[in-house]
Design an enzyme around this catalytic site. Structure first.
Site, PDB file in Angstrom:
ATOM      1  CB  THR A  76      16.078  -7.982  16.657  1.00 36.99           C
ATOM      2  OG1 THR A  76      15.110  -8.415  15.973  1.00 36.99           O
ATOM      3  CG2 THR A  76      16.798  -6.883  15.987  1.00 36.99           C
TER       4      THR A  76
ATOM      5  CB  SER B 187      15.246  -9.045  12.631  1.00 42.32           C
ATOM      6  OG  SER B 187      16.253  -8.574  13.093  1.00 42.32           O
TER       7      SER B 187
ATOM      8  CG  ASN C 142      -0.233  -0.002   2.611  1.00 43.52           C
ATOM      9  OD1 ASN C 142       1.065   0.112   2.602  1.00 43.52           O
ATOM     10  ND2 ASN C 142      -1.114   0.230   3.674  1.00 43.52           N
TER      11      ASN C 142
ATOM     12  CE1 TYR D 146      11.525  -4.795  12.602  1.00 36.93           C
ATOM     13  CE2 TYR D 146      13.575  -5.179  13.653  1.00 36.93           C
ATOM     14  CZ  TYR D 146      12.861  -5.140  12.695  1.00 36.93           C
ATOM     15  OH  TYR D 146      13.234  -5.722  11.498  1.00 36.93           O
TER      16      TYR D 146
ATOM     17  CG  PHE E  55       9.792  -8.276   2.089  1.00 41.56           C
ATOM     18  CD1 PHE E  55      11.007  -8.499   2.442  1.00 41.56           C
ATOM     19  CD2 PHE E  55       9.526  -8.824   0.686  1.00 41.56           C
ATOM     20  CE1 PHE E  55      11.946  -9.246   1.770  1.00 41.56           C
ATOM     21  CE2 PHE E  55      10.503  -9.410  -0.006  1.00 41.56           C
ATOM     22  CZ  PHE E  55      11.608  -9.807   0.671  1.00 41.56           C
TER      23      PHE E  55
ATOM     24  CG  LEU F  47      26.827   2.823  11.070  1.00 42.10           C
ATOM     25  CD1 LEU F  47      27.074   4.037  11.841  1.00 42.10           C
ATOM     26  CD2 LEU F  47      27.758   1.704  11.300  1.00 42.10           C
TER      27      LEU F  47
ATOM     28  CG  ASN G 153       8.071   4.085   5.795  1.00 40.81           C
ATOM     29  OD1 ASN G 153       8.132   5.158   5.297  1.00 40.81           O
ATOM     30  ND2 ASN G 153       8.691   3.193   6.782  1.00 40.81           N
TER      31      ASN G 153
ATOM     32  CB  ILE H 275      30.461   6.377  17.134  1.00 40.86           C
ATOM     33  CG1 ILE H 275      30.905   6.587  15.660  1.00 40.86           C
ATOM     34  CG2 ILE H 275      30.977   5.095  17.571  1.00 40.86           C
ATOM     35  CD1 ILE H 275      32.139   6.268  14.991  1.00 40.86           C
TER      36      ILE H 275
ATOM     37  N   GLY I 195      19.497  -0.274  24.581  1.00 39.69           N
ATOM     38  CA  GLY I 195      19.086  -1.379  23.850  1.00 39.69           C
ATOM     39  C   GLY I 195      19.980  -2.036  22.875  1.00 39.69           C
ATOM     40  CG  ASP I 196      22.942  -0.015  20.125  1.00 40.51           C
ATOM     41  OD1 ASP I 196      22.166  -0.483  19.273  1.00 40.51           O
ATOM     42  OD2 ASP I 196      23.615   0.992  19.743  1.00 40.51           O
TER      43      ASP I 196
ATOM     44  CE  LYS J 205      10.480  -7.967  11.294  1.00 42.02           C
ATOM     45  NZ  LYS J 205       9.727  -8.146  10.070  1.00 42.02           N
TER      46      LYS J 205
HETATM   47  N1  UDP Z   1      25.285   3.515  15.413  1.00 43.81           N
HETATM   48  C1  UDP Z   1      26.089   4.458  15.720  1.00 43.81           C
HETATM   49  N2  UDP Z   1      25.434   5.804  15.347  1.00 43.81           N
HETATM   50  C2  UDP Z   1      24.278   5.934  14.571  1.00 43.81           C
HETATM   51  C3  UDP Z   1      23.700   4.959  14.146  1.00 43.81           C
HETATM   52  C4  UDP Z   1      24.071   3.606  14.540  1.00 43.81           C
HETATM   53  O1  UDP Z   1      27.003   4.510  16.125  1.00 43.81           O
HETATM   54  O2  UDP Z   1      24.094   7.209  14.323  1.00 43.81           O
HETATM   55  C5  UDP Z   1      25.950   2.316  15.509  1.00 43.81           C
HETATM   56  C6  UDP Z   1      24.735   1.280  16.755  1.00 43.81           C
HETATM   57  O3  UDP Z   1      25.229   1.815  17.710  1.00 43.81           O
HETATM   58  C7  UDP Z   1      25.256  -0.125  16.344  1.00 43.81           C
HETATM   59  C8  UDP Z   1      25.660   0.010  14.805  1.00 43.81           C
HETATM   60  O4  UDP Z   1      25.698   1.275  14.542  1.00 43.81           O
HETATM   61  O5  UDP Z   1      26.332  -0.271  17.057  1.00 43.81           O
HETATM   62  C9  UDP Z   1      24.396  -0.474  13.857  1.00 43.81           C
HETATM   63  O6  UDP Z   1      23.092   0.465  14.189  1.00 43.81           O
HETATM   64  P1  UDP Z   1      22.030   0.143  13.187  1.00 43.81           P
HETATM   65  O7  UDP Z   1      20.958   0.904  13.913  1.00 43.81           O
HETATM   66  O8  UDP Z   1      22.233   0.384  11.947  1.00 43.81           O
HETATM   67  O9  UDP Z   1      21.507  -1.375  13.291  1.00 43.81           O
HETATM   68  P2  UDP Z   1      21.186  -2.373  14.348  1.00 43.81           P
HETATM   69  O10 UDP Z   1      21.515  -1.649  15.866  1.00 43.81           O
HETATM   70  O11 UDP Z   1      19.705  -2.539  14.665  1.00 43.81           O
HETATM   71  O12 UDP Z   1      21.747  -3.767  14.257  1.00 43.81           O
END
Ligand code: UDP
Length: 329
Positions: free
Chosen positions: A128, A126, A33, A151, A82, A197, A36, A214, A291-292, A155
């Site tokens: 995740t 994913s 649709n 999210y 998807f 990223l 996004n 970063i 959450g990273d 999944k």
């Molecule tokens: N990251 C970062 N700065 C940003 C966006 C992402 O340092 O502005 C880092 C983030 O902390 C992670 C990696 O890049 O370690 C990948 O992040 P992304 O959001 O692309 O994917 P995900 O965390 O969902 O695997």
């Protein structure tokens, strides 16, 4: 010619997969649709393949609309699903939107499959689902840990729904898809402000942002920044074709990691983008992002053996195509 319904087929990974399905001789039908993404991706697909592609404008959470698609399309050999919201950040702010759409759309698709005797589904999952794995590289038998975001939770729930349904299914657990088609005719057209990223690095390169922050350099990794497994979207798209071939032959329930098997730190990713595109990215080190997870990369033995799939593109090529897309879009 096998007919495949591809929900979300006008999106980022979906559009690349449509191109690969057509190249492999399938007849895909896009169900999207455009909530996004943009019609530009459908035009782009048609330019790449030099033919028309069928597009049905339907919301996958709408059973009535999906009934119409299934009944009008006749015999369907498989579904690639998807269609879903994909922003981790947004899912934390608005979890209900993610539960309703991501779980709701799979529910409708599975019901339509049952009613129309369609057996095969490939699902966009994913990495995740693993949370922070105990063993690296992570393989498909690793347990699901508590999800880091709504999210990720959707999944996990969707994979459980597939297991308890009587369909044949492959869950493809994507690691970090990046880059674009070499023609730059299709790509990520989502309206969301990027939070991943590589699109953020590309925005710095083009001047939309002054610098990238970063998120943390005090992790227990060689350079202190987080480690991920970045996979070229064209390689990822090809894994769906392999998965469909596999499912039609083998039936049953399956899950495969789709990554490169190579861990790349945030700093290494920035440097790779700089080097291949011959430009400088400003960055500063900020606090960790909540959450990273520290480190995740795929064990790709199973997908390699069972699907006869392996990534062909190197990181630098993906970084080049990400920059080419940013300049073009
Ligand atoms: N990251 C970062 N700065 C940003 C966006 C992402 O340092 O502005 C880092 C983030 O902390 C992670 C990696 O890049 O370690 C990948 O992040 P992304 O959001 O692309 O994917 P995900 O965390 O969902 O695997």
């Amino acid at each position: 010619m096998r007919k495949i319904l591809v929900t979300g087929g006008a999106g980022y990974i979906g559009s690349h997969t449509i191109v690969e399905l057509i190249t492999a001789g399938y007849t895909p039908i896009i169900v999207d649709n455009l909530c996004n993404t943009s019609h530009k991706n459908i035009d782009g697909i048609e330019s790449i393949i030099d033919a028309k592609v069928k597009w049905r404008n339907a919301d996958c959470t709408n059973k009535y609309a999906m009934d119409k698609v299934f009944s009008e399309e006749g015999k369907i050999d498989g579904i690639i699903h998807f269609a879903a919201h994909k922003s981790v950040e947004e899912s934390v702010k608005n979890p209900q939107k993610y539960y309703d759409n991501n779980i709701g759309s799979l529910k409708v698709v599975l019901k339509c499959m049952q009613e129309n005797e369609v057996k095969n589904i490939i699902f966009s999952s994913s990495c995740t689902v693993y949370g922070m794995p105990d063993v690296l590289p992570v393989d498909e038998n690793a347990p699901f840990k508590k999800a880091e975001s709504p999210y990720g939770e959707t999944k996990q729930i969707c994979e459980e729904m597939l297991k308890s349904d009587n369909c044949n299914s492959v869950a493809l657990r994507y690691f970090n898809p990046i880059g674009s088609h070499p023609t730059t005719l299709i790509g990520d057209c989502s309206a969301d402000r990027p939070s991943n990223l590589v699109p953020i690095i590309a925005e710095c390169a083009i001047g939309k942002r002054e610098y990238i922050t970063i998120f943390g350099d005090d992790y227990n990794t060689p350079d202190g920044t987080c480690i991920r497994d970045y996979i070229h979207v064209v390689d990822l798209a090809k894994s769906h074709v392999k998965a469909m071939e596999f499912l039609i032959k083998n039936r049953g329930k399956h899950a495969f990691n789709v990554g490169t098997g190579i861990g790349v730190s945030v700093l290494e990713a920035v440097k790779a983008f700089e080097k291949i595109n011959n430009l400088k990215i400003n960055y500063s080190i900020g606090p960790r992002r909540s959450g990273d997870i520290e480190e995740i990369y795929a064990n790709v033995n199973l997908v390699n053996i069972k699907l006869d799939w392996e990534p062909k593109e190197i990181l630098e090529k993906a970084m080049k195509s990400a920059w080419d897309w940013e300049k073009k879009k």
